[in-house]
Scaffold this motif. Structure first.
Motif, PDB file in Angstrom:
ATOM      1  N   UNK A  28       0.818  -1.209   0.000  1.00 25.84           N
ATOM      2  CA  UNK A  28       0.000   0.000   0.000  1.00 25.84           C
ATOM      3  C   UNK A  28       0.852   1.258   0.000  1.00 25.84           C
ATOM      4  N   UNK A  29       0.293   2.308  -0.577  1.00 28.83           N
ATOM      5  CA  UNK A  29       0.786   3.679  -0.401  1.00 28.83           C
ATOM      6  C   UNK A  29      -0.411   4.492   0.059  1.00 28.83           C
ATOM      7  N   UNK A  30      -0.249   5.228   1.163  1.00 31.56           N
ATOM      8  CA  UNK A  30      -1.414   5.869   1.756  1.00 31.56           C
ATOM      9  C   UNK A  30      -1.081   7.237   2.328  1.00 31.56           C
ATOM     10  N   UNK A  31      -1.981   8.187   2.066  1.00 34.33           N
ATOM     11  CA  UNK A  31      -1.852   9.535   2.600  1.00 34.33           C
ATOM     12  C   UNK A  31      -2.223   9.557   4.085  1.00 34.33           C
ATOM     13  N   UNK A  32      -3.406   9.034   4.426  1.00 34.46           N
ATOM     14  CA  UNK A  32      -3.851   9.047   5.825  1.00 34.46           C
ATOM     15  C   UNK A  32      -4.637   7.776   6.118  1.00 34.46           C
ATOM     16  N   UNK A  62       3.335 -15.180   9.688  1.00 36.81           N
ATOM     17  CA  UNK A  62       2.648 -16.224   8.922  1.00 36.81           C
ATOM     18  C   UNK A  62       3.277 -16.476   7.564  1.00 36.81           C
ATOM     19  N   UNK A  63       4.135 -15.559   7.107  1.00 32.44           N
ATOM     20  CA  UNK A  63       4.664 -15.635   5.752  1.00 32.44           C
ATOM     21  C   UNK A  63       3.907 -14.755   4.773  1.00 32.44           C
ATOM     22  N   UNK A  64       2.802 -14.167   5.232  1.00 33.03           N
ATOM     23  CA  UNK A  64       2.059 -13.209   4.418  1.00 33.03           C
ATOM     24  C   UNK A  64       2.917 -11.962   4.245  1.00 33.03           C
ATOM     25  N   UNK A  65       2.981 -11.427   3.026  1.00 30.54           N
ATOM     26  CA  UNK A  65       3.889 -10.329   2.692  1.00 30.54           C
ATOM     27  C   UNK A  65       3.173  -8.985   2.823  1.00 30.54           C
ATOM     28  N   UNK A  66       3.668  -8.121   3.696  1.00 29.51           N
ATOM     29  CA  UNK A  66       3.148  -6.764   3.852  1.00 29.51           C
ATOM     30  C   UNK A  66       4.265  -5.776   3.549  1.00 29.51           C
ATOM     31  N   UNK A  67       3.972  -4.795   2.723  1.00 31.66           N
ATOM     32  CA  UNK A  67       4.885  -3.681   2.466  1.00 31.66           C
ATOM     33  C   UNK A  67       4.046  -2.424   2.349  1.00 31.66           C
ATOM     34  N   UNK A  68       4.596  -1.290   2.798  1.00 32.63           N
ATOM     35  CA  UNK A  68       3.814  -0.071   2.712  1.00 32.63           C
ATOM     36  C   UNK A  68       4.626   1.194   2.834  1.00 32.63           C
ATOM     37  N   UNK A  69       4.063   2.281   2.329  1.00 33.54           N
ATOM     38  CA  UNK A  69       4.666   3.608   2.423  1.00 33.54           C
ATOM     39  C   UNK A  69       3.587   4.588   2.869  1.00 33.54           C
ATOM     40  N   UNK A  70       3.911   5.376   3.893  1.00 37.12           N
ATOM     41  CA  UNK A  70       3.008   6.390   4.430  1.00 37.12           C
ATOM     42  C   UNK A  70       3.510   7.788   4.063  1.00 37.12           C
ATOM     43  N   UNK A  71       2.578   8.694   3.829  1.00 39.42           N
ATOM     44  CA  UNK A  71       2.958  10.092   3.682  1.00 39.42           C
ATOM     45  C   UNK A  71       3.599  10.580   4.976  1.00 39.42           C
ATOM     46  N   UNK A  72       4.695  11.305   4.849  1.00 45.47           N
ATOM     47  CA  UNK A  72       5.463  11.726   6.025  1.00 45.47           C
ATOM     48  C   UNK A  72       4.695  12.706   6.909  1.00 45.47           C
ATOM     49  N   UNK A  90       4.464   1.305  -7.216  1.00 47.85           N
ATOM     50  CA  UNK A  90       4.681   1.073  -5.791  1.00 47.85           C
ATOM     51  C   UNK A  90       6.148   0.795  -5.506  1.00 47.85           C
ATOM     52  N   UNK A  91       6.785  -0.027  -6.311  1.00 52.48           N
ATOM     53  CA  UNK A  91       8.182  -0.383  -6.062  1.00 52.48           C
ATOM     54  C   UNK A  91       9.093   0.835  -6.107  1.00 52.48           C
ATOM     55  N   UNK A  92       8.773   1.813  -6.943  1.00 51.87           N
ATOM     56  CA  UNK A  92       9.565   3.044  -6.971  1.00 51.87           C
ATOM     57  C   UNK A  92       9.404   3.820  -5.665  1.00 51.87           C
ATOM     58  N   UNK A  93       8.167   3.966  -5.194  1.00 49.72           N
ATOM     59  CA  UNK A  93       7.925   4.683  -3.940  1.00 49.72           C
ATOM     60  C   UNK A  93       8.563   3.932  -2.769  1.00 49.72           C
ATOM     61  N   UNK A  94       8.437   2.626  -2.770  1.00 51.28           N
ATOM     62  CA  UNK A  94       8.923   1.807  -1.651  1.00 51.28           C
ATOM     63  C   UNK A  94      10.446   1.809  -1.597  1.00 51.28           C
ATOM     64  N   UNK A  95      11.080   1.697  -2.734  1.00 47.35           N
ATOM     65  CA  UNK A  95      12.542   1.703  -2.778  1.00 47.35           C
ATOM     66  C   UNK A  95      13.096   3.044  -2.329  1.00 47.35           C
ATOM     67  N   UNK A  96      12.507   4.119  -2.817  1.00 46.75           N
ATOM     68  CA  UNK A  96      12.961   5.448  -2.410  1.00 46.75           C
ATOM     69  C   UNK A  96      12.784   5.671  -0.916  1.00 46.75           C
ATOM     70  N   UNK A  97      11.754   5.074  -0.337  1.00 48.48           N
ATOM     71  CA  UNK A  97      11.487   5.249   1.096  1.00 48.48           C
ATOM     72  C   UNK A  97      12.419   4.422   1.973  1.00 48.48           C
ATOM     73  N   UNK A  98      13.180   3.516   1.377  1.00 51.67           N
ATOM     74  CA  UNK A  98      14.119   2.706   2.140  1.00 51.67           C
ATOM     75  C   UNK A  98      13.796   1.233   2.180  1.00 51.67           C
ATOM     76  N   UNK A  99      12.736   0.821   1.501  1.00 51.19           N
ATOM     77  CA  UNK A  99      12.361  -0.583   1.488  1.00 51.19           C
ATOM     78  C   UNK A  99      13.163  -1.387   0.483  1.00 51.19           C
ATOM     79  N   UNK A 100      13.141  -2.689   0.661  1.00 52.50           N
ATOM     80  CA  UNK A 100      13.843  -3.611  -0.239  1.00 52.50           C
ATOM     81  C   UNK A 100      12.803  -4.392  -1.037  1.00 52.50           C
ATOM     82  N   UNK A 101      12.959  -4.373  -2.366  1.00 47.84           N
ATOM     83  CA  UNK A 101      12.075  -5.110  -3.255  1.00 47.84           C
ATOM     84  C   UNK A 101      12.815  -6.338  -3.761  1.00 47.84           C
ATOM     85  N   UNK A 102      12.219  -7.488  -3.607  1.00 52.60           N
ATOM     86  CA  UNK A 102      12.859  -8.728  -4.057  1.00 52.60           C
ATOM     87  C   UNK A 102      12.604  -8.962  -5.528  1.00 52.60           C
TER      88      UNK A 102
END
Length: 652
Positions: free
Chosen positions: A504-508, A534-544, A640-652
Motif C-alpha cells: 500500500x501507499x497511503x496519505x492518511x 505467517x509468511x504473508x507479505x506486507x509492504x507499505x509507504x506512508x505520507x510523512x 509502488x516499487x519506486x515509492x517503496x525503494x525510495x522510502x528505504x524498502x527492499x524489493x525482491x
C-alpha cells in the motif's frame, strides 16, 4: 538531519596571542557574508504560526552575530541577533519556542509574525551595514507548507531567480532547516528518468487506462505491460474534456488549473452540457484564505462563461455542498478578467451553519429544511469527470497546481514536481451511469439545474448504486462515501480474499478494522502485541505528514511512539512490519492498496479519493474503485516499487 547547538561565543575574527590562547575581535561584515538562506514564512503543517528562518555563513571563518539585527521594514518582526555561526554553517531561528522543529534545535528564539503577503527583511551587522536583504516572497508554498529557499547561498540579494520552493520533506513540511537546501524538481533515488512514458493507452470500449505522475520501475512489468508514468495528468484530463461532444459532469474538491478551467468554459460555449460540483471550503480559514480565494475566482470564471456575463447560454452551472460568496478584491478580480464588482449576482444575508454571512452569492449550495445552509465543514472530496456518459476519469489527483506541478514556476516550465498521484480512466457507459447516479444525488436532480432542497451531500446520502460491474471481462467494484462503507469493504477484502500479500501507499490511515485485518494476515492474531509471522507479505509507504501522528496505522505497525505522546498506544503489532515514511519531494497523496499482485490468486488493486479513515468513510463525499485484474495490478506494483525503494524498502 544535523542537530544544531547554540554557540555562545561571539567569534568574527580569531587572533592568537603570544601564549597561543585564542582571543576574539569583531570585524565589519561585507554584503553577502551571511545570508537569509531559507524562510518558512507560511509556518508548518503543525501550525501556521510555527514560522522559522535560517541564516547561512558564506565566509571561511566563524561570524559573530552579537549586535546584528534581522528586521522587517514594517517593524515586525524585529530580531536582535546573538551568538555566532561557524564557517559554512546554518543558524536557525524559531518563532516563539523551540518546539517548531522537532528535528532541529533552534539557535535562537524570536517573536513577531511574517506576513503571508510578503515582507522586506534586512540583515544588518553591528555597525548597521546591510549584509543581506529579502524584498519579497519569491517562492514558497502556503498550501504544501514548503519553505522559500535560496538556490545557492552565495547568491545574496533580492533577485527572484535566486529563490525556489523547497521540495525536501522534513517532519513539519517541506524544507531543510539546518541543512543544505533542496529545491530541484528532478527525480532522485530509484528513478532518474523524468521522461513521460505512455505505454498502455486505449480509447477502445472497456479500456482501463492508469496514469502515474511520478516514476515507475518498469523492470517489474509483466511482458508487454509497462506502466504509464511521469505522465502529465492535466494533459490526459484535457484530452478527455476537449473530446466531449454532449456532456461533462465534473466533481472537484479544488481547482486552480487555468487550462482546465478554460477547457470547460470552451466546451460550454460550444453547447456541451457542463455541470460542476465543487467543494465550498471555509472561506475564512486563516490557513488557506488566499488559496480558497483563488479557487473561487476560477469558479466564478466558469459561472460567467466565455462572454463573462451572468445569465447567458454559455454559463456553466456550478453547485456545492455550501454556498460560495464572490471575492470582492478588485485587484484579484482584474487578474481573472472579472468585472470590478460582482453586483450582478444577488447580495444576500444567509445562515451558513451557525454563521450569518453577507455577500454576493454566485454558487448555490445544499439547503437545510429551514432554508439555511449547511456549513462547509465536511468535504466534497471527489475528483472525477464523466465525459459523454461513457468515460470515467477519477483518482487521487486534485485539479491543482500543487497537485501536479508543485508551483506556478514549475507549471510554466512543465516540471512535474507536485504531489504523488494516480489517475484511472475507464471507457464504460455502465460505470459512468453509476457515477452519474452519485453525481445526481449531490446535484439534487437529473437536469442541468441543481435542486437545493433535494440535493444530498455527506451523511445525508444513501447507498443507491450498484457496486459491481464487468468491464472487458474484468470485475470492477465501486463504492461511494458516506453510506456505502467503502473502507469496510476494504477490510472484508483483506480478510477474505488476500492470500499472499498486501502492499500500500497511503496519505492518511486511521481505520482500526482495516489495520486489524492486516495484522491478522501478517502475524495470525488480532490480539495486541501477540502473533507469529505467517509468511504473508506486507509492504507499505506512508505520507510523512502523518507518519508520526498518534492515530496513524504506521504507529501500530512499527511500534514507535507518536509525536507528542508520552506513552505507547495500547495496540501494537508483535512483529514490526516493513513499512516506511515516504521520501517524496512533496506529498504522497495516493490511497492505493495492492492485493496478491503477480500471483494467480485474483490480483486486485484498490484506488480512489478515499483516505482510510472515519472522515473518508463516514463524513466526506468520496469514491473508491476496486479493480480485479492481473495487468492493472502489475502496473500499480511498478509504481509502488519506486515509492517503496525510495522510502528505504527492499524489493525482491
Amino acid at each position: 538531519m544535523k542537530k544544531i547547538t547554540t554557540v555562545l561565543a561571539a567569534v568574527a575574527l580569531t587572533i592568537f596571542t603570544p601564549m597561543g590562547i585564542p582571543t576574539e575581535e569583531a570585524s565589519a561584515a561585507t554584503f553577502g557574508d551571511v545570508v537569509v538562506n531559507e524562510l518558512a514564512w507560511m509556518g508548518t503543517t503543525v501550525d501556521y504560526n510555527d514560522e522559522w528562518i535560517e541564516l547561512y555563513n558564506n565566509t571561511g571563518s566563524s561570524v559573530s552575530l552579537e549586535g546584528w539585527t534581522l528586521t522587517a521594514v514594517d517593524g515586525t518582526p524585529s530580531i536582535p541577533l546573538t551568538g555566532s555561526i561557524p564557517t559554512d554553517e546554518y543558524f536557525v531561528l524559531e518563532r516563539t519556542d523551540d518546539a517548531t522543529l522537532s528535528e532541529v534545535t533552534a539557535n535562537q528564539i524570536y517573536s513577531g509574525a511574517l506576513s503571508n503577503s510578503g515582507e522586506i527583511l534586512e540583515l544588518r551587522d553591528a555597525s548597521g551595514a546591510l549584509v543581506d536583504e529579502v524584498d519579497a516572497w519569491h517562492a514558497g508554498d502556503n498550501t504544501a507548507k514548503a519553505s522559500m529557499a535560496r538556490l545557492e547561498p552565495a547568491n545574496s540579494g533580492t533577485e527572484a531567480s535566486s529563490w525556489a520552493t523547497a521540495t525536501h520533506t522534513y517532519a513539519e513540511g517541506l524544507g531543510t532547516p539546518g541543512a543544505a537546501n533542496a529545491t530541484s524538481g528532478s527525480q532522485t533515488g530509484a528513478c532518474q528518468d523524468t521522461t513521460e512514458h505512455l505505454n498502455q493507452v486505449s480509447d477502445a470500449p472497456d479500456a482501463i487506462n492508469v496514469y502515474f505522475n511520478k516514476c515507475a520501475l518498469d523492470q517489474y512489468a509483466s511482458t508487454g505491460n509497462e506502466a504509464n508514468y511521469n505522465v502529465n495528468l492535466e494533459d490526459r484530463l484535457l484530452n478527455r474534456i476537449n473530446a466531449a461532444e454532449a456532456s461533462i459532469d465534473f466533481a472537484t474538491y479544488e481547482i486552480n488549473l487555468p487550462k482546465v478551467v478554460d477547457a470547460l468554459i470552451a466546451k460550454a460555449a460550444e453547447g456541451v452540457d457542463v455541470r460542476v460540483i465543487a467543494d465550498a471550503k471555509d472561506a475564512t480559514d486563516p490557513h488557506y484564505i488566499e488559496r480558497f480565494e483563488l479557487m473561487r475566482l476560477y469558479v466564478e470564471e466558469m459561472v460567467r462563461g466565455k462572454d463573462g456575463m451572468v445569465g447567458t447560454a454559455d454559463d456553466i452551472t456550478v453547485f456545492s455542498d455550501s454556498p460560495m460568496l464572490a471575492v470582492e478584491d478588485q485587484t484579484k478580480r482584474a487578474d481573472h478578467n472579472l468585472p470590478a464588482f460582482p453586483n450582478d449576482f444577488p447580495e444576500r444575508t444567509i445562515m451558513i451553519g451557525n454563521t450569518e454571512m453577507t455577500g454576493y452569492v454566485f454558487v448555490e449550495g445544499e439547503q437545510q429544511s429551514d432554508g439555511s445552509y449547511y456549513s462547509p465543514g465536511t468535504q466534497m472530496h471527489n475528483k472525477f469527470a464523466l465525459i459523454d456518459d461513457k468515460w470515467v476519469f477519477t483518482g487521487s489527483w486534485n485539479f491543482t497546481v500543487t497537485g501536479l506541478y508543485g508551483s506556478d514556476e514549475n507549471m510554466t516550465n512543465g516540471v512535474l514536481d507536485g504531489n504523488q498521484q494516480h489517475v484511472v480512466e475507464v471507457n464504460s457507459s455502465e460505470l459512468a451511469g453509476i457515477y452519474e447516479t452519485e453525481f445526481n444525488e449531490m446535484w439534487g436532480s437529473h437536469t442541468q439545474n441543481p435542486n437545493v432542497e433535494q440535493a444530498d451531500f455527506s451523511s445525508r446520502k444513501i447507498d443507491n448504486t450498484a457496486h459491481e460491474v464487468t468491464i472487458g471481462g474484468k470485475t470492477v467494484e465501486v463504492f461511494f462515501s458516506p453510506g456505502d462503507d467503502a473502507v469496510g469493504r476494504m477490510a472484508e477484502l483483506v480478510k477474505t480474499e488476500a492470500d499472499l500479500s498486501t502492499y500500500f501507499t497511503i496519505f492518511a490511515w486511521s481505520d482500526q478494522a482495516l489495520v486489524n485485518e492486516l495484522k491478522n494476515k501478517w502475524e495470525g492474531s488480532y490480539v495486541d502485541q501477540q502473533g507469529t509471522l505467517t509468511g504473508f507479505d506486507v509492504k507499505g509507504v506512508y505520507d510523512s505528514s502523518f507518519w508520526n501522528q498518534w492515530w496513524s496505522a504506521s504507529i501500530e505497525m512499527t511500534g514507535r511512539t507518536a509525536t507528542g505522546s508520552t506513552n505507547n498506544p495500547n495496540t501494537r503489532w508483535a512483529n514490526v512490519a516493513p513499512v516506511y515514511k515516504d521520501a517524496e519531494s512533496r506529498k504522497l497523496h495516493s490511497k492505493t492498496m495492492i492485493i496478491d499482485a503477480d500471483t494467480t490468486s485474483d490480483p486486485t488493486v484498490i484506488v480512489g479519493s478515499t483516505n482510510w479513515s472515519t472522515n473518508g468513510n463516514d463524513v466526506n463525499d468520496e469514491n473508491l474503485i476496486i479493480i480485479h485484474d492481473t495487468d492493472i495490478t502489475n502496473q500499480f506494483v511498478q509504481e509502488f516499487n519506486a515509492r517503496y525503494t525510495d522510502a528505504g524498502g527492499m524489493v525482491q
